[in-house]
Design a protein around this motif. Sequence first.
Motif, PDB file in Angstrom:
ATOM      1  N   ASN A  16       0.687  -1.214  -0.028  1.00 25.65           N
ATOM      2  CA  ASN A  16       0.052  -0.048   0.081  1.00 25.65           C
ATOM      3  C   ASN A  16       0.828   1.154   0.170  1.00 25.65           C
ATOM      4  OD1 ASN A  16      -2.196  -1.481   0.071  1.00 25.65           O
ATOM      5  ND2 ASN A  16      -2.449  -1.565   2.236  1.00 25.65           N
ATOM      6  N   LEU A  17       1.973   1.325   0.027  1.00 25.54           N
ATOM      7  CA  LEU A  17       3.045   2.306   0.000  1.00 25.54           C
ATOM      8  C   LEU A  17       3.203   2.860  -1.302  1.00 25.54           C
ATOM      9  CD1 LEU A  17       5.819   0.894   2.235  1.00 25.54           C
ATOM     10  CD2 LEU A  17       4.175   2.526   2.894  1.00 25.54           C
ATOM     11  N   PRO A  18       3.323   4.191  -1.474  1.00 29.76           N
ATOM     12  CA  PRO A  18       3.439   4.771  -2.857  1.00 29.76           C
ATOM     13  C   PRO A  18       4.727   4.344  -3.450  1.00 29.76           C
ATOM     14  CG  PRO A  18       3.439   6.373  -1.055  1.00 29.76           C
ATOM     15  CD  PRO A  18       3.222   5.058  -0.536  1.00 29.76           C
ATOM     16  N   GLY A  19       4.675   4.384  -4.552  1.00 26.50           N
ATOM     17  CA  GLY A  19       6.073   3.918  -5.448  1.00 26.50           C
ATOM     18  C   GLY A  19       6.472   2.553  -4.986  1.00 26.50           C
ATOM     19  N   GLY A  20       5.594   1.612  -4.973  1.00 20.26           N
ATOM     20  CA  GLY A  20       5.844   0.308  -4.642  1.00 20.26           C
ATOM     21  C   GLY A  20       6.260  -0.506  -5.748  1.00 20.26           C
ATOM     22  N   GLY A  21       6.344   0.203  -6.900  1.00 20.23           N
ATOM     23  CA  GLY A  21       6.793  -0.464  -8.049  1.00 20.23           C
ATOM     24  C   GLY A  21       5.919  -1.132  -9.184  1.00 20.23           C
ATOM     25  N   ILE A  22       5.986  -2.118  -9.896  1.00 19.19           N
ATOM     26  CA  ILE A  22       5.148  -2.597 -10.741  1.00 19.19           C
ATOM     27  C   ILE A  22       4.190  -3.688  -9.945  1.00 19.19           C
ATOM     28  CG2 ILE A  22       4.750  -4.355 -12.699  1.00 19.19           C
ATOM     29  CD1 ILE A  22       7.248  -2.909 -13.998  1.00 19.19           C
ATOM     30  N   THR A  23       2.721  -3.490 -10.112  1.00 22.03           N
ATOM     31  CA  THR A  23       1.788  -4.431  -9.329  1.00 22.03           C
ATOM     32  C   THR A  23       1.352  -5.395 -10.226  1.00 22.03           C
ATOM     33  OG1 THR A  23       0.325  -2.745  -9.678  1.00 22.03           O
ATOM     34  CG2 THR A  23       1.509  -2.615  -7.462  1.00 22.03           C
ATOM     35  N   PHE A 171       1.960  -7.640 -20.938  1.00 22.91           N
ATOM     36  CA  PHE A 171       1.284  -6.757 -20.156  1.00 22.91           C
ATOM     37  C   PHE A 171       1.996  -6.125 -18.988  1.00 22.91           C
ATOM     38  CE2 PHE A 171      -1.377  -9.947 -22.260  1.00 22.91           C
ATOM     39  CZ  PHE A 171      -2.467  -9.247 -22.757  1.00 22.91           C
ATOM     40  N   ILE A 172       2.194  -5.019 -18.976  1.00 24.99           N
ATOM     41  CA  ILE A 172       2.821  -4.406 -17.612  1.00 24.99           C
ATOM     42  C   ILE A 172       2.054  -3.093 -17.235  1.00 24.99           C
ATOM     43  CG2 ILE A 172       4.862  -3.394 -16.694  1.00 24.99           C
ATOM     44  CD1 ILE A 172       6.590  -4.890 -18.843  1.00 24.99           C
ATOM     45  N   ARG A 173       1.493  -3.140 -16.054  1.00 25.38           N
ATOM     46  CA  ARG A 173       1.002  -2.084 -15.262  1.00 25.38           C
ATOM     47  C   ARG A 173       1.990  -1.201 -14.958  1.00 25.38           C
ATOM     48  NH1 ARG A 173      -0.867   0.286 -10.729  1.00 25.38           N
ATOM     49  NH2 ARG A 173      -3.017   1.138 -10.807  1.00 25.38           N
ATOM     50  N   LEU A 174       1.946   0.083 -15.443  1.00 26.57           N
ATOM     51  CA  LEU A 174       2.908   1.199 -15.241  1.00 26.57           C
ATOM     52  C   LEU A 174       2.675   1.962 -13.982  1.00 26.57           C
ATOM     53  CD1 LEU A 174       3.885   2.309 -18.728  1.00 26.57           C
ATOM     54  CD2 LEU A 174       4.910   0.639 -17.267  1.00 26.57           C
ATOM     55  N   GLY A 175       1.262   2.265 -13.634  1.00 30.11           N
ATOM     56  CA  GLY A 175       1.000   3.100 -12.594  1.00 30.11           C
ATOM     57  C   GLY A 175      -0.670   3.392 -12.723  1.00 30.11           C
ATOM     58  N   ASP A 176      -1.135   4.328 -12.036  1.00 29.62           N
ATOM     59  CA  ASP A 176      -2.616   4.544 -11.693  1.00 29.62           C
ATOM     60  C   ASP A 176      -3.024   5.281 -12.875  1.00 29.62           C
ATOM     61  OD1 ASP A 176      -2.354   3.246  -9.198  1.00 29.62           O
ATOM     62  OD2 ASP A 176      -2.386   4.839  -8.063  1.00 29.62           O
ATOM     63  N   THR A 177      -4.272   5.172 -13.158  1.00 33.18           N
ATOM     64  CA  THR A 177      -5.028   5.794 -14.145  1.00 33.18           C
ATOM     65  C   THR A 177      -5.360   7.309 -13.631  1.00 33.18           C
ATOM     66  OG1 THR A 177      -6.738   5.770 -15.837  1.00 33.18           O
ATOM     67  CG2 THR A 177      -7.218   5.067 -13.526  1.00 33.18           C
TER      68      THR A 177
END
Length: 177
Positions: A16-23, A171-177
């Motif tokens: 839940n920490l910010p900047g936690g990397g690829i999720t 498929f790689i999730r880079l960050g929030d929308t």
Amino acid sequence: KLSGALPAISGASLTNLPGGGITQADIYRFNTTANLSYDTVTVVDSNWERPDESDDVFDKIGTGMSQSSGIFTFPATGIYFISYIARFYGNGNTSGANHIYIDATVNNSSYNTVAQSATYVGNTYQATVIAQTLVDITDTSNRKLRFKVYAGGGNQQLLGNSAKNETFVTFIRLGDT
């Protein structure tokens, strides 16, 4: 020079920490070689598989993608990097342009091509082609992807393999929308 102790983290999990990397990150491969219909754009709607965890050095990160009849559904909202790599074989015939396409839908119904790439394939040669894009998945129920292929000459083959990546999607999730 820095001195002193770092502050303690309490009451929070590392995910839940910010900047936690690829999720979220996942790979699906086309697991068989298929003869392509000449001059017909075709959805690759079967023979997709996730690499076997025991055979490969990668397993998905996070929940991973789901796939049904060639329609790929995202596990979470976010901005995703998509890469579609296809390997063609001329199989005795030359093609001036074999194409691959990444199609997206925002309403789980009508699709539009968001990336396309093409390559020349000589009669006894192989060629690899790459199409890539970024997609903004704001709704996992309605925003989905599919992958298509086109043979510009007869006897062309889309190469696949269940033991290694030849034709595959990442498929790689880079960050929030």
